[in-house]
Design an enzyme around this catalytic site. Structure first.
Site: not given
Ligand code: FCB
Length: 477
Positions: A92, A136, A181, A309, A311, A382
């Site tokens: 990607r 992006h 995002e 995405n 995290y 992500e």
């Molecule tokens: C996300 C972004 C990516 C990177 C990660 C850690 O928010 O999409 O570009 O910075 O975090």
């Protein structure tokens, strides 16, 4: 691979029965143009908001910029070879808008498009499925000068750009993500100002969020018309939002932050409406007068895939009067109308970003999107972690990053077992890169990059991931 090593972690895979993923599961890794390409002023590319922002003093750590980054623009064939050595099924990447349409309007820059034609051809030659993200975060600077995302016309410009890229690459790219995002573009770019273009106005952030989604919808319609075979989607960064306690104030804080972080985008894109409570929460900031009849129908144009995405999790509490207990921090102004909500630090392990590690949150997020919003195939576009790495004897052992991937892949597997149609997973990131306002100080890569020599070293996590891909699974614990 250029630096063979046998990481201890691979041995873990040899224990017990496999936790197997469905056949055809799309194993990938992700990057973004401004974070890796460099060659900022080459091949006809002109500045984006991130060039301007990073060159303004004090905006990024140590004044780092993406001018050179990982020099991927010049090293692309080697980088694709590395992906093939890792066994990636998909890659990607994002297209840099100012590289292919300098200035953001008018004719295409063929030299810029040629770079992506070569990249896609190289990927296909190595049996790697290209997954293209159109945006992006690198808005051409002249479009920001004309008002940026708070201005409606930017959505139309984005759809034109999407059409231009589809004309050049639509014959060889199946998977298309419109936006990466949009929360970050809107609320970090125009709300808190910690991302480009660095503006701080809650109303602008809300308008930007709407026009980003409008641009997404218009682009989907244009791509659908010109490329009926394409698989179209958007990528949202989603968080479970948990109240710190059952107290009504904490529960309400969670509702508010969930509205701003998640439902602001999920509801318009997948249901064609803004949540009523969100509009009430934002009433001091915006009257939503920028939303025109028909916009939400465009924004909710049917999709083929949904990108998520993931995290971390947000744990939040009600505002309090007086002194803050230590484990709370105030939300910055990226939460317009809810600036006084407190974010709780639970004391669980964190990454080098200080983001709490919370793999069960991935299951919750995937299940929620599937249960409450859509039957679409889901992709984790992500997921990953920053940790401090050290090169020792030409090797990089990164057990913490490996453990993060392992835990989140187990979570992904649990979600699939629970019935979520999760079809793929993209590690963030293929290689260390320019981490936005943090510059090169945060390393998310599975491949280590020495920014002086540009030497790439696959870390232990990369070798482990290659083995996961090869086996299409993990060992059961
Ligand atoms: C996300 C972004 C990516 C990177 C990660 C850690 O928010 O999409 O570009 O910075 O975090």
């Amino acid at each position: 691979m250029s630096n063979p090593a046998s990481p201890p972690a691979v041995a873990v895979l040899d224990q017990g029965p496999e936790l197997t993923f469905p056949p055809g599961f799309l194993w990938g890794a992700a990057t973004a143009a401004y974070q890796i390409e460099g060659a900022a002023a080459e091949g006809g590319r002109t500045p984006s908001i991130w060039d301007t922002f990073s060159h303004n003093e004090g905006r990024t750590v140590a004044g780092h910029t993406g001018d050179v980054a990982c020099d991927h623009y010049h090293r692309m064939p080697d980088d694709v070879r590395l992906m093939a050595e890792l066994g990636l099924k998909s890659y990607r990447f994002s297209v840099s808008w100012p590289r292919v349409q300098p200035g953001g309007t008018g004719a295409a820059n063929q030299e810029g498009l040629d770079f992506y034609r070569r990249l896609v051809d190289e990927l296909l030659a190595h049996d790697i499925e290209p997954w293209l993200t159109l945006y992006h975060w690198d808005l051409p600077q002249p479009l920001e000068d004309a008002g940026g995302w708070p201005v409606r016309d930017t959505a139309a410009r984005f759809a034109d750009y999407a059409q231009l890229v589809a004309g050049a690459l639509g014959d060889r790219v199946t998977y298309w993500t419109t936006l990466n995002e949009p929360w970050c573009s809107a609320f970090l770019g125009y709300g808190s100002g910690v991302h480009a273009p660095g503006r701080s106005d809650g109303g602008d952030a809300v308008r930007a969020g709407h026009h980003l989604m409008l641009g997404h919808g218009l682009a989907v319609q244009a791509l659908r018309a010109s490329r009926p075979q394409a698989q179209l989607g958007i990528t949202l960064n989603l968080y479970p939002v948990t109240p710190a306690s059952d107290a009504a104030g904490d529960v309400d804080a969670a509702r508010r932050i969930d509205g701003l972080a998640n439902r602001f985008f999920l509801d318009p894109v997948l249901r064609g409406s803004y949540p009523a409570d969100l509009r009430t929460d934002l009433r001091e900031v915006s009257d939503f007068g920028h939303v025109r009849d028909g916009d939400l129908a465009i924004i909710s144009s049917p999709l083929d895939v949904m990108g998520i995405n993931y995290y971390s999790r947000h744990v939040v509490a009600a505002p309090v009067e007086g002194a803050e207990p230590e484990r709370y921090w105030r939300a910055p102004s990226c939460w317009p109308g809810s600036e006084d909500v407190r974010f709780v630090t639970r004391g669980v392990p964190v990454t080098d970003m200080d983001w709490e590690i919370d793999a069960p949150g991935l299951v919750e997020t995937l299940e929620r999107v599937h249960r409450d919003y859509t039957d679409l195939p889901l992709y984790v576009t992500e997921n990953g972690s920053a940790f401090v790495d050290a090169v020792v004897d030409g090797q990089v052992d990164d057990p913490d990053r490996l453990a993060y991937f392992d835990a989140h892949l187990r979570a992904a597997h649990a979600a699939i077992s629970a019935g979520v149609p999760l079809k793929g997973y993209f590690a963030w990131s293929l290689m260390d890169n320019f981490e936005w306002a943090w510059g090169y100080t945060k390393r998310f890569g599975m491949v280590h990059v020495d920014y002086d020599s540009q030497v790439r070293i696959p870390k232990s996590s990369a070798r482990w991931y290659a083995e996961v891909i090869r086996r299409n699974g993990l060992a059961a614990q």
